[in-house]
Design an enzyme around this catalytic site. Structure first.
Site, short mmCIF file in Angstrom:
data_model
loop_
_atom_site.label_atom_id
_atom_site.label_comp_id
_atom_site.label_asym_id
_atom_site.label_seq_id
_atom_site.Cartn_x
_atom_site.Cartn_y
_atom_site.Cartn_z
N SER A 1 3.23 -2.40 10.07
CA SER A 1 4.76 -2.67 10.29
C SER A 1 5.41 -3.89 10.56
CB SER A 1 5.02 -2.13 11.78
OG SER A 1 4.54 -0.82 11.74
N LYS B 1 -0.08 4.29 -0.58
CA LYS B 1 -0.51 5.58 -0.14
C LYS B 1 -0.42 6.17 -0.63
CE LYS B 1 -0.05 3.79 4.28
NZ LYS B 1 0.06 3.67 6.37
N ASN C 1 0.79 -1.52 0.20
CA ASN C 1 0.27 -0.40 -0.07
C ASN C 1 0.90 0.71 -0.26
OD1 ASN C 1 -1.66 2.07 0.57
ND2 ASN C 1 -1.97 1.68 2.22
N HIS D 1 -9.72 1.02 4.82
CA HIS D 1 -8.45 1.68 5.45
C HIS D 1 -8.56 2.34 6.26
CE1 HIS D 1 -4.04 2.51 6.23
NE2 HIS D 1 -3.51 1.49 5.93
N GLY E 1 2.67 1.86 10.77
CA GLY E 1 3.42 3.04 10.44
C GLY E 1 4.27 3.19 12.48
N GLU F 1 -6.09 -5.39 10.61
CA GLU F 1 -4.64 -4.31 10.19
C GLU F 1 -5.10 -3.22 12.28
OE1 GLU F 1 -2.65 -3.16 6.79
OE2 GLU F 1 -4.10 -2.04 6.88
N GLU G 1 -7.19 4.45 7.94
CA GLU G 1 -6.83 5.47 7.67
C GLU G 1 -7.67 6.11 7.02
OE1 GLU G 1 -2.59 5.62 5.21
OE2 GLU G 1 -2.24 4.59 7.41
C1 PEP Z 1 -0.92 -0.19 5.83
O1 PEP Z 1 -1.21 1.26 6.39
O2 PEP Z 1 -1.53 -0.83 5.72
C2 PEP Z 1 0.68 -0.73 6.21
C3 PEP Z 1 0.65 -1.55 7.08
O3 PEP Z 1 1.29 0.37 6.86
P1 PEP Z 1 2.86 -0.26 7.97
O4 PEP Z 1 3.69 -1.45 7.07
O5 PEP Z 1 3.73 1.08 7.18
O6 PEP Z 1 2.62 -0.20 8.90
#
Ligand code: PEP
Length: 249
Positions: free
Chosen positions: A212, A13, A11, A97, A173, A167, A99
């Site tokens: 992460s 983003k 992703n 997601h 992040g 997630e 976000e």
């Molecule tokens: C995400 O935003 O889907 C995600 C998993 O981000 P990160 O791997 O940076 O934690």
């Protein structure tokens, strides 16, 4: 419906300009040379979907969108429909997601409507669920996550290819990850919910872990019970890091 292969999806983003296509090309070249055990997808910003599809032209890397509107077209300034993503060359779309749930107030019902839109356009949804830190600390993780699964996955998914991504919001992040036991507990609960909802077919959709994931922790996470791949944010932006995760699957 057969048991799905694991899926490792990046992703990007709101990151990526035309020059970033070089990273996607490097991923495509590496997996062509050494095909991994998993499916591989990159979900760039919508400005790059078409260009990435052209650049990678039917190779081993699938292209996905990061969101879509539930409607097919209309007066929705700035938005993009599932049909537009498909037309641009995307075969997948990330929906729900955290976000978007947090930043745009997306409800489970809206996510379910977007999933139906993706089905209509022939685009495979990756539906994200996950608890906040406050919900985890209150002991509500399983109730929150299974509630999101039930309410975000419409019955239109019966018999269709889709993925769920667990997630934890607090792991995205941040560099923090749940323990393997915590990951397994949630993934098993999601699997049970899918079976309750879709019968035996509920055993098939991959349940990705996201939050992460990096080359150094991917192998152990990807081996955990009911983990069927990864949704990767930051570590998907550089081909070398993303490949480290893909090759661990
Ligand atoms: C995400 O935003 O889907 C995600 C998993 O981000 P990160 O791997 O940076 O934690």
């Amino acid at each position: 419906m057969t048991v799905a292969r694991p899926l490792v999806a990046g992703n990007w983003k709101m990151n990526g300009l035309a020059i970033s296509l070089d990273e996607a090309r490097a991923v495509a070249a590496a997996i062509d040379a050494q095909p991994p055990a998993c499916r591989v997808a990159i979900c760039p910003p919508s400005t790059l979907v078409h260009r990435m599809a052209d650049a990678l032209g039917g190779g081993g890397v699938e292209i996905g969108g990061q969101d879509c509107r539930a409607e097919t077209n209309g007066a929705f300034t700035g938005d993009i429909s599932a049909e537009m993503l498909a037309d641009a060359g995307a075969g997948l779309v990330i929906l729900g997601h955290s976000e978007r749930r947090a930043g745009y107030g997306e409800s489970d019902a809206l996510v379910a409507a977007k999933v139906e839109a993706a089905m209509r356009a022939g685009v495979e949804p990756i539906v994200c669920v996950g608890e906040t830190l406050a919900e985890r600390e209150a002991g509500d993780t399983l109730a929150v996550v299974t509630g999101q699964v039930k309410a975000s996955l419409p019955s239109a998914l019966q018999g269709k290819a889709f993925a769920v991504a667990y997630e934890p919001v607090w792991a995205i992040g941040t560099g923090l990850t749940p323990t393997l036991e915590q990951i397994e507990a949630v993934h098993v609960a999601i699997r049970e919910t899918l079976i309750a909802q879709f019968g035996e077919e509920g055993r098939n959709p991959p349940i990705l872990y996201g939050g992460s994931v990096k080359p150094s922790n991917a192998a152990e996470i990807l081996k955990a019970r009911e983990v069927g791949g990864a949704l990767v944010g930051g570590a998907s932006l550089k081909a070398a890091d993303f490949l480290g995760i893909i090759m661990a699957a």
